[in-house]
Write a protein that holds these residues in place. Structure first.
Motif, PDB file in Angstrom:
ATOM      1  N   ALA A 107       3.757 -10.139 -86.841  1.00  0.00           N
ATOM      2  CA  ALA A 107       4.294  -8.990 -87.366  1.00  0.00           C
ATOM      3  C   ALA A 107       3.677  -7.825 -86.368  1.00  0.00           C
ATOM      4  CB  ALA A 107       3.908  -8.719 -88.843  1.00  0.00           C
ATOM      5  N   HIS A 108       2.491  -7.884 -85.939  1.00  0.00           N
ATOM      6  CA  HIS A 108       2.051  -6.846 -85.184  1.00  0.00           C
ATOM      7  C   HIS A 108       2.955  -6.768 -84.040  1.00  0.00           C
ATOM      8  CE1 HIS A 108       0.186 -10.227 -83.671  1.00  0.00           C
ATOM      9  NE2 HIS A 108       0.013  -9.758 -82.526  1.00  0.00           N
ATOM     10  N   GLU A 109       3.395  -7.709 -83.248  1.00  0.00           N
ATOM     11  CA  GLU A 109       4.311  -7.468 -82.351  1.00  0.00           C
ATOM     12  C   GLU A 109       5.775  -7.046 -82.729  1.00  0.00           C
ATOM     13  OE1 GLU A 109       4.431 -11.147 -79.716  1.00  0.00           O
ATOM     14  OE2 GLU A 109       2.828 -11.891 -80.762  1.00  0.00           O
ATOM     15  N   LEU A 110       6.022  -6.821 -83.687  1.00  0.00           N
ATOM     16  CA  LEU A 110       7.557  -6.196 -84.202  1.00  0.00           C
ATOM     17  C   LEU A 110       7.170  -5.050 -84.538  1.00  0.00           C
ATOM     18  CD1 LEU A 110       8.524  -9.264 -86.438  1.00  0.00           C
ATOM     19  CD2 LEU A 110       9.146  -8.904 -83.975  1.00  0.00           C
ATOM     20  N   LEU A 111       5.898  -4.480 -84.558  1.00  0.00           N
ATOM     21  CA  LEU A 111       5.874  -3.119 -85.053  1.00  0.00           C
ATOM     22  C   LEU A 111       5.680  -1.971 -83.764  1.00  0.00           C
ATOM     23  CD1 LEU A 111       5.823  -1.007 -87.293  1.00  0.00           C
ATOM     24  CD2 LEU A 111       3.182  -1.267 -87.084  1.00  0.00           C
TER      25      LEU A 111
END
Length: 677
Positions: A481-485
């Protein structure tokens, strides 16, 4: 003055002089033929314009032609009353249209006047009035739309100026048409009055001055009156039709003929229905099939022909699209489009196409919608659109998940089977194909429909292939998820909060922190699976502590402490004990002494041997917790939590590390193991 300008001026003056100066019969015939020609030309121009402004001079032309027609009426009336003749054109129309019968001529003339005055002229007048009103009412909105496009950079100043000029010209045109349509209406009324004058006045003058008998005077002046009226009304009718076409014409890509053929004959199947109806009418009515069947056959043939042309046109358009795509590939600039990377991609082999094909019962698209909703509720993250495509390079039953173009997970499904996961003990009677559950790496077997009931009775967890994919995809999204933000996604979240809490955002950005700083903090929270749904609390905390430090690691620790209730409930339900693995004093001291402070922030510099000892000790406690069926949670002091997390995530990323300050006072903490050096 240019010659063409001089010709127009002389023509207008000549029209006025025609009303007072007698005109020879031969010249009058020529002018009457010219009047018909001009009217026909105006009608053809109106039919071939794509929008009204292409014939913006039409209101002035309408006035000039009306004046010219009235001048001709006066000239013919003068000749009829003075010489009992008005030239061959008038006489021919009088005899030809009526077929030698005066009553028929009168009826035809009256019908033309009624059609022009009541139907065409009145309709055109109403349409022009409404069009002028709506055009004026829409001007402010159109001007605002142009300003918005200009401010957004969609158009430049020159294009905006051209659009504004077009709007003003449209308003002027429809306003002028509203007034000019009154000329046509007045011309129709004048024609009726001139008809009465020619007939009554000519009959009296013919008998009193020219010595005609009653029958001769009636025949002569009736023919001349009818001819004069028809010569005048036919051009008037043509120009009235042109006026109606102009004001009712909407802007399009073609002229009237192109639009009629493209829109009226767009549905050739309907012509088959019309052909069948006409044929049926001939069969059940006295009209007879000899009159209806040929026309019905012609309609059916036309429908068949149009359908073939449409199919051919579709094939040509498809070929054109393919050629354009090939040309784009050959174009060197087309390489830029290949640089675009989708945030999330789900690719599968051809054997898994039924998962995504709704016609075959696939519900993968609906499940992905639910996954995005679930991630929004659990993580507070708006998951970008997931690109789904088949890939013939994969094995038939294989699928892969990509994050920003890189494969992060893969799996294999058997569509006609179920995935059965063991409850902890194996049942030898449950037979299947051994495999590994893709989301959590648990041992499992693929079983068929007949074995499903036995596996459920034996305590196995049985799921279908779509559920396996959905669970795996959900865990992948949570893990990455942190890569998608990114900054753009962060800005969207900020704008959403700003709608309800504008003061908070104005105080935080950009005075305290930038969007990039916020993105780093939110990404660090997502990296440890901490939900960022409570953005108000997160932003309030950052606004309070952002004045003292810009270090995203330190700011993240402050935010985690502010989210203590959320973090506590994440690992311990209300009233339950929280079983944790604590860190011993020696290890805490060793980690704290290894922290190095720099201008760019702090980092931990541990001896590799010590790091390996920490891994070994921690792995023993984590393995023991997993074997006992409990989730391992590491608890440490706030000062070293983020540094211990940096050590743990390299080999045990799924193990959460929390601090004492992140727990609520009412939660009961029970240590089930201690990690010490």
């Amino acid at each position: 003055m240019k010659p063409k300008d001089l010709i127009v001026l002389i023509g207008i003056i000549g029209i006025v002089l025609m009303m007072v100066i007698p005109i020879p019969i031969l010249l009058l015939d020529i002018l009457l033929i010219l009047n018909i020609s001009v009217a026909l030309m105006i009608l053809l121009i109106a039919m071939n314009t794509k929008e009204a402004l292409e014939f913006s001079i039409f209101p002035a032309v309408l006035l000039v032609t009306t004046l010219f027609r009235l001048a001709l009426n006066i000239s013919t009336t003068r000749n009829i009353l003075q010489h009992a003749e008005a030239g061959e054109v008038v006489a021919t129309f009088g005899r030809w249209v009526g077929g030698g019968q005066i009553a028929i001529g009168f009826i035809v003339f009256l019908i033309l006047v009624v059609v022009q005055f009541i139907v065409i002229t009145k309709g055109s007048e109403r349409v022009a009035e409404v069009a002028a009103r709506f055009t004026l009412d829409a001007m402010p909105g159109k001007q605002m739309s142009i300003d918005a496009d200009l401010n957004a950079g969609l158009i430049n100043e020159q294009q905006a100026r051209a659009r504004r000029s077009k709007i003003e010209r449209e308003a002027d045109f429809y306003g002028a048409m509203d007034g000019a349509s009154k000329f046509v209406k007045g011309d129709a009324i004048a024609s009726i009055i001139i008809l009465i004058i020619n007939l009554v006045g000519g009959f009296i003058i013919g008998m009193a001055i020219h010595g005609f008998g009653f029958a001769e005077a009636l025949e002569t002046y009736s023919i001349l009156t009818i001819g004069d009226g028809l010569v005048s009304q036919i051009p008037a009718l043509l120009i009235s039709v042109a006026s109606g076409l102009i004001v009712t014409r909407a802007a399009s890509d073609g002229n009237l003929a192109q639009d009629l053929t493209a829109q009226l004959f767009k549905y050739p199947n309907l012509l088959y229905i019309v052909a069948g109806t006409i044929a049926l009418l001939g069969l059940v009515s006295p009209i007879g099939v000899m009159r209806t069947l040929p026309f019905a056959a012609l309609l059916a043939f036309g429908a068949w022909r149009m359908k073939k042309l449409q199919e051919k046109q579709v094939e040509q358009e498809e070929m054109l699209v393919e050629e354009q795509q090939i040309e784009e590939v050959r174009n060197p600039e087309s390489v830029i489009g290949l640089l675009q990377v989708d945030p999330i991609e789900f690719e599968f082999g051809y054997g898994l196409i039924p998962l995504a094909d709704t016609q075959q019962g696939g519900d993968l698209l609906d499940r992905i919608i639910m996954i995005r909703r679930q991630c929004a509720l659990e993580l507070g993250l708006v998951v970008p659109v997931i690109r789904i495509r088949d890939n013939i390079q994969l094995r038939p039953n294989e699928y892969v998940v990509k994050i920003k173009g890189n494969t992060v997970a893969k799996g294999e499904l058997l569509l006609n089977h179920y995935l059965a996961m063991s409850p902890g003990f194996d049942d030898d009677s449950v037979l299947g194909i051994e495999t590994t559950e893709p989301a959590f790496g648990l041992p499992a077997i693929w079983i068929d429909e007949q074995m499903k009931e036995r596996a459920e009775m034996s305590g196995y967890t049985v799921v279908d292939p779509p559920s396996v994919v959905a669970t795996h995809l959900t865990e992948i999204i949570k893990r990455h998820a942190h890569e998608l933000l990114g900054r753009q996604e962060t800005k969207a979240l900020i704008e959403n909060v700003k709608e309800s809490y504008p003061a908070l955002i104005d105080d935080l950005i950009p005075a305290v922190l930038s969007i990039g700083d916020l993105q780093k903090v939110l990404a660090k929270l997502l990296r440890e699976k901490v939900s960022i749904r409570d953005l108000v609390t997160i932003f309030e905390t950052l606004a309070d502590h952002g004045h003292y430090t810009k270090d995203p690691d330190v700011l993240t620790e402050y935010v985690r402490q502010a989210l203590s209730r959320q973090i506590t409930q994440q690992f311990a339900a209300t009233g339950d004990k929280l079983k944790v693995i604590t860190v011993g004093p020696a290890m805490e001291k060793k980690i704290a002494e290894s922290v190095q402070q720099t201008d760019q922030g702090s980092y931990i510099a541990l001896d590799p041997i010590v790091t390996q000892q920490i891994y070994s000790k921690l792995n023993e406690q984590v393995t023991r917790q997993i074997q006992s069926g409990q989730q391992p949670v590491v608890l440490t002091s706030p000062t070293i939590r983020m540094y211990l997390r940096q050590i743990v995530e390299r080999t045990m990323q799924e193990v959460p590390v929390i601090s004492y300050s992140e727990l609520e006072p009412n939660v009961e903490v029970q240590s089930v193991g201690v990690v010490n050096l």
